[in-house]
Design an enzyme around this catalytic site. Sequence first.
Site, short mmCIF file in Angstrom:
data_model
loop_
_atom_site.label_atom_id
_atom_site.label_comp_id
_atom_site.label_asym_id
_atom_site.label_seq_id
_atom_site.Cartn_x
_atom_site.Cartn_y
_atom_site.Cartn_z
N ASP A 1 142.77 118.34 20.63
CA ASP A 1 141.88 117.10 20.79
C ASP A 1 140.66 117.35 21.55
O ASP A 1 140.83 118.23 22.46
CB ASP A 1 143.13 116.18 21.60
CG ASP A 1 142.33 114.77 21.83
OD1 ASP A 1 141.88 113.97 21.04
OD2 ASP A 1 141.95 114.61 23.24
N GLU B 1 139.47 119.01 16.69
CA GLU B 1 138.51 117.61 16.53
C GLU B 1 137.21 118.17 17.09
O GLU B 1 137.12 118.48 18.65
CB GLU B 1 139.16 116.60 17.11
CG GLU B 1 138.65 115.22 17.42
CD GLU B 1 139.27 114.23 18.19
OE1 GLU B 1 139.18 113.12 17.72
OE2 GLU B 1 139.64 114.49 19.31
#
Length: 679
Positions: A330, A366
């Site tokens: 993330d 990401e």
Amino acid sequence: MIVTAGAPEPLGLRLGEGGANIAVFSETAERIDLCLFDAAGAREIARLTLPGRTGPVFHGFVPGLQAGALYGLRAYGPYAPERGLYFNPRKLLLDPFALELDAPARLHPSFFPDSSEDSAAFAPKAKACDPQPAPARRNGIPWRDTIIYEAHVRGFTKLLQDVPEKLRGTFAGLAHPAAIAHLQKLGVTALELLPCAAGLDERHLHELGLSNYWGYNPVAPLAPDPRLAPGGWAEVREAVAALHAAGLEVLIDVVFNHTAEGDGHGPLISLRGLDNPAYYRLYRQNPAAYINDAGCGNILRADHPAVIRLTMDALRAWAIYGGVDGFRFDLMTTLGRRADGFDPHAPLFAALAQDPALRGLKLIAEPWDLGPGGYQIGAFPANWGEWNDRYRDAARKFWRGDSGMIGDLATRLAGSADLFAGKKPPSRSINFVTAHDGFTLADLVSYAHKHNEANGEANRDGTDANYSWNNGVEGETADATILAARRRDQRALLATLIFSRGTPMLSMGAEFGQSQRGNNNAYAQDNEISWLDWAGGDPRLLAFAMRALALRRAIPAFTDEHFLTGAARDDGPADVEWWGVDGPLRAPEQWQGARHFLGAVFTVGDSRAALLLNAGSAPVARALPHRAGKRWRLALDSQTEDGAPIPTSRIVVAARSAAVFVEDVARPPRKTGAKRARS
């Protein structure tokens, strides 16, 4: 009880012969106490000052300590927020290297710095354990053959009636044959699970009576969340083994960019109370303030040895004890940040590249955060996959009917060479149209605007850049024509995604019409809004997705690992030929303006296939390049509910639909009658 000096390695509390060793990192603490609790976690039964210190590591050995013992930490030193120091021995702190918690972490007012109450009665306790390693991992699925399904452990099975109620919403439920059968039937190869490590709810959610469902708010990265794995590491390990036996890989979404402690007003629950300046990135001129490139109140200081060690140990725990096949990181840009910005050669990347337990796994970034220079797509190591939001936006805008999109869409269909060529193969582009963050596929074509009122923030949260449309009515409707149009658009979007170069990622429920009632930020909805609605799923859309994924696997032209050049190979046809409504696209002006048809003919060796996309309002008849002894066969047609092709000898693409044609060997003409015998 007694405690001896022990050893500075490994960090955390680890069981060994005759007891347990505890080692805690802190460059700024003056003293660390180990606190032991009764079996219920309600009463502190011992407080032991760690007698050993080696550099920044406090350590001790507790003879006789056994598996199941509950413990926490208390740290002593100055309480001086203006200097970035938050030592407060009234706050029981969670061992950041804990391998198991006694119960889910629940936010309590005593956790906050402005409370004078001792937090021990309410704080989560770590549990001493000695998890067993997972079985040796099988050979991984090649990237070019990978098809990712993004899911939430709890939401995937919470409403799946074929799973026993006591297992629903857990890793054990995920491993149930009924859950695995769906994934196998669909045809995906990798399950990417939203965060599974122990987390904590944000303060404002607690006040609203909501909870953090997604899990992007971690407190103990080495410990499975008890809500998802009440059986601890054994449950995770057994679930992953069951998925492996079914031919599926398991990837875990991990969060190392920030923690649940938030800004300076957030709870004192672990890292902040142990060594705030080492673990968090603070402003040099004002150490009381946290840099907030993740938008969650703080970011971890990812180039500091303590944070690198915590991250690497957590990843190894999931790989060794859980047996998982890889990770999705993330807001990974944050983990590549130094004090002066993003560094593609940051220490964490180097650590991952050399670690024997991790370097062979699938790693996915990401590739952005909210900080300056935060958009870093294409800048991650060559073996890493990267989420491609440009693919998402191009596909949405094209099917919404935006003008001037066929050039951008062609780049995305071809693997996004503008982002990745010369750096990594097309398969490292993780293509997606929807993900957990944003509209579901069904909502993308049913809502022109977000509807997040259930989140309690007056619909201010969540993005407004949805590039969505509603087909004439906002939200729910009984109009059969509109419902048919929405199903049609979902099929077209799925076909676009599945037949593009790169690794496709489907979000949970995209295969059968899952809706979140227009909520594009359902992180706080641990209820029917987010749980997969098995009973309400559309079996026709599922049949379409299954047909499309099976066709992708069968056609090498859709999964080749080379970037397209438009040049012929070995005196054969070009590796790609682009077609518009009027014929081959060769001149620049043919790519401009209000054009809503795009065709691509992909050739790899003797494998040749065409993807034809018509976002316009009228059907398009189109000739395709012919080779002697070959013929084009319609293999998938999104104008039909399940994608089954309608027999035809013409190459026609219906309005707002996608079609796949495959080149076959031409059959000899059939004889029209038997030859008469001579009289």
